[in-house]
Scaffold this motif. Sequence first.
Motif, PDB file in Angstrom:
ATOM      1  N   ARG A  41       0.875  -1.233  -0.098  1.00 42.16           N
ATOM      2  CA  ARG A  41      -0.128  -0.147  -0.034  1.00 42.16           C
ATOM      3  C   ARG A  41       0.908   1.108   0.135  1.00 42.16           C
ATOM      4  O   ARG A  41       1.953   1.154   0.431  1.00 42.16           O
ATOM      5  CB  ARG A  41      -0.794   0.132   1.210  1.00 42.16           C
ATOM      6  N   PRO A  42       0.249   2.468  -0.435  1.00 43.80           N
ATOM      7  CA  PRO A  42       1.048   3.515  -0.429  1.00 43.80           C
ATOM      8  C   PRO A  42       1.281   4.116   1.103  1.00 43.80           C
ATOM      9  O   PRO A  42       0.469   3.764   1.996  1.00 43.80           O
ATOM     10  CB  PRO A  42       0.229   4.686  -1.220  1.00 43.80           C
ATOM     11  N   ARG A  43       2.254   5.001   1.054  1.00 43.20           N
ATOM     12  CA  ARG A  43       2.680   5.674   2.387  1.00 43.20           C
ATOM     13  C   ARG A  43       1.876   7.122   2.285  1.00 43.20           C
ATOM     14  O   ARG A  43       2.030   7.708   1.341  1.00 43.20           O
ATOM     15  CB  ARG A  43       4.091   6.099   2.465  1.00 43.20           C
ATOM     16  N   SER A  44       0.943   7.126   3.042  1.00 41.54           N
ATOM     17  CA  SER A  44       0.069   8.631   3.085  1.00 41.54           C
ATOM     18  C   SER A  44       0.749   9.617   3.028  1.00 41.54           C
ATOM     19  O   SER A  44       0.368  10.577   2.314  1.00 41.54           O
ATOM     20  CB  SER A  44      -0.721   8.601   4.329  1.00 41.54           C
ATOM     21  N   GLY A  45       1.883   9.800   3.569  1.00 40.12           N
ATOM     22  CA  GLY A  45       2.773  10.986   3.428  1.00 40.12           C
ATOM     23  C   GLY A  45       3.272  11.421   2.269  1.00 40.12           C
ATOM     24  O   GLY A  45       3.435  12.499   1.536  1.00 40.12           O
ATOM     25  N   LEU A  46       3.642  10.506   1.275  1.00 44.02           N
ATOM     26  CA  LEU A  46       4.446  10.707   0.212  1.00 44.02           C
ATOM     27  C   LEU A  46       3.174  10.808  -0.789  1.00 44.02           C
ATOM     28  O   LEU A  46       3.227  11.762  -1.822  1.00 44.02           O
ATOM     29  CB  LEU A  46       5.105   9.066  -0.464  1.00 44.02           C
ATOM     30  N   ALA A  47       1.956  10.351  -0.764  1.00 37.11           N
ATOM     31  CA  ALA A  47       0.674  10.750  -1.585  1.00 37.11           C
ATOM     32  C   ALA A  47       0.336  11.972  -1.249  1.00 37.11           C
ATOM     33  O   ALA A  47       0.199  12.633  -2.274  1.00 37.11           O
ATOM     34  CB  ALA A  47      -0.418   9.604  -1.293  1.00 37.11           C
ATOM     35  N   PHE A  48       0.115  12.530  -0.021  1.00 33.54           N
ATOM     36  CA  PHE A  48      -0.268  13.711   0.239  1.00 33.54           C
ATOM     37  C   PHE A  48       0.629  14.637  -0.183  1.00 33.54           C
ATOM     38  O   PHE A  48       0.212  15.909  -0.963  1.00 33.54           O
ATOM     39  CB  PHE A  48      -0.531  13.881   1.529  1.00 33.54           C
ATOM     40  N   LYS A  49       1.847  14.820   0.245  1.00 38.66           N
ATOM     41  CA  LYS A  49       2.820  15.703  -0.232  1.00 38.66           C
ATOM     42  C   LYS A  49       3.510  16.013  -1.467  1.00 38.66           C
ATOM     43  O   LYS A  49       3.732  17.146  -1.988  1.00 38.66           O
ATOM     44  CB  LYS A  49       4.133  15.792   0.886  1.00 38.66           C
TER      45      LYS A  49
END
Length: 151
Positions: free
Chosen positions: A68-76
Amino acid sequence: MNLSYLVQINRLPGNEDIELPRKMSELASGFDLYAAVEEEVVLMPGERKLIPTGFAIAMPAGLEAQIRPRSGLAFKFGITCLNTPGTIDADYRGEIKVLLINLGQEPFAIKRNERIAQMVFQIVPEVELKQVDRLSETVRGAGGFGHTGRH
């Protein structure tokens, strides 16, 4: 009830410096995964690449690993996993790789040993499919995408 499973992990040759997957907090459900790229990899906007992690695993039957993605990389940065969640089956013994895509506006550099995704283990139930001539009725019926309206 707290279930526990033993998952074997094998660091692949040439990756002795790569962190093994680990949880970043006591109650985290995902194990962070680290890039085992030989040199920096740049993902241009709209580009996708398969990123190695430097390890393989052996899970018992009845488990799967989901990438699954890392939320921080996806958001930033708009960096996410394509084919999310990616499924690693219990009988797969090859290197775990992560299919990343850059949905952001800027090029994104992936460095060796940088956290790029997470791996979550899930129980897979034993399921038997049975062909029938007719399915039972429900209130919803065949209502699919957007069948309950916009709000």
